[in-house]
Design an enzyme around this catalytic site. Structure first.
Site, short mmCIF file in Angstrom:
data_model
loop_
_atom_site.label_atom_id
_atom_site.label_comp_id
_atom_site.label_asym_id
_atom_site.label_seq_id
_atom_site.Cartn_x
_atom_site.Cartn_y
_atom_site.Cartn_z
CB SER A 108 -81.14 65.95 87.02
OG SER A 108 -81.70 65.62 88.29
CE1 TYR A 152 -76.50 67.77 89.29
CE2 TYR A 152 -78.79 67.57 90.00
CZ TYR A 152 -77.69 67.05 89.34
OH TYR A 152 -77.79 65.82 88.73
#
Ligand code: NAP
Length: 256
Positions: free
Chosen positions: A151, A165
């Protein structure tokens, strides 16, 4: 067949974790179009997983959905055993991943951190382990490809929202580099894609169902991306067109 399609006597098999919705679903459909038998996993939404299987079989393809939590070793073993029953494993897409509600590091519980790291990091390692055991020439395999979902958060850090995350995706970046080099001479290519804001249900699962509408227009391209726009480079990375590409990490972020 299109450029990058697979061919050969036996049906190549792809394992796609979290293939029931979002980016994973788009990857499953695209890989099936290119001749792969698809073994996809899910954890909660059996109906969505079955719908992907039916969409593939309706077009003459082969697919199976397995309830398999990537963070549970026994589930991962069962997932790959199901893949073995379809044919020869040629591809793994480590797509399953979770977010959590926005919060600061000084508010994060141990349970939250353990779920995040177990699903996003340990799950990807366990699946890659099983894939390497099957695909590596060192183990008698015939090679293949692995794509990990990272990501842009790995670079941005997610302050005030989800540093956990972001850090889990930073681990995926390092994992991609290390594993790519570890198995480069064994017929396996390992790459990553790093999406930006993509229009899937993951944002709602993190308590922000309006995130795509809110942040999409602020992206350099003026919009969020689609699951298909992430699936396409993943499928390319798995294809022979990417035969000399390993250890790469492709930004799919509309310029973010
Ligand atoms: P999504 O729409 O929330 O779908 C998640 C998928 O993963 C579902 O199929 C879900 O299954 C499955 N799943 C969740 N936990 C699992 C577990 N423990 N074991 C196995 N499967 C599990 O997610 P997405 O947006 O497509 O994201 C896919 C990947 O891209 C993730 O790794 C995510 O971090 C990454 N990514 C997404 C974005 C974005 O903006 N969407 C941006 C950057 C990176 P059920 O249907 O059964 O729940």
């Amino acid at each position: 067949m299109r450029s990058g399609d697979v061919s050969g006597q036996t049906t190549p098999v792809a394992v796609v974790t979290g293939g029931s919705r979002g980016i994973g679903r788009a990857v499953c459909l695209m890989l099936a179009d290119r001749g792969y038998a698809v073994c996809l996993s899910y954890v909660s939404d059996a109906g969505a997983a079955q719908a992907v299987v039916e969409a593939i079989t309706a077009k003459g393809g082969q697919a199976v959905a397995v309830r398999s939590d990537v963070g549970v070793e026994a589930d991962v073993l069962a997932l790959f055993e199901a893949a073995d029953r379809l044919g020869t494993l040629k591809a793994l897409v480590n797509n399953a991943g979770v977010v959590d509600v926005a919060g600061r590091v000084d508010e994060m519980s141990a349970a939250r951190l353990q779920r995040m790291m177990t699903t996003n990091i340990v799950g990807s390692f366990l699946c890659a382990r099983e894939a390497v055991r099957r695909m590596s020439t060192r183990h008698g395999g015939h090679g293949g490809g692995i794509v990990n979902l990272s990501s842009v958060a790995a670079r941005l850090g997610g302050p005030g929202q989800y540093v956990d995350y972001a850090a889990s995706k930073g681990a995926i970046d390092t994992f991609t580099t290390g594993l790519a080099r570890e198995v480069a001479a064994e017929g396996i290519r390992v790459n990553a894609v790093s999406p930006g804001i993509i229009d899937t249900e993951i944002h709602a699962s993190g308590g922000q169902p309006d995130r795509v509408a809110r942040l999409g227009p602020d992206q350099p391209m003026g919009r969020a991306g689609t699951a298909e726009e992430v699936a396409a480079p993943i499928v390319w990375l798995l294809s022979e067109d990417a035969a000399y590409t390993t250890g790469a990490n492709i930004l799919v972020s509309g310029g973010r």
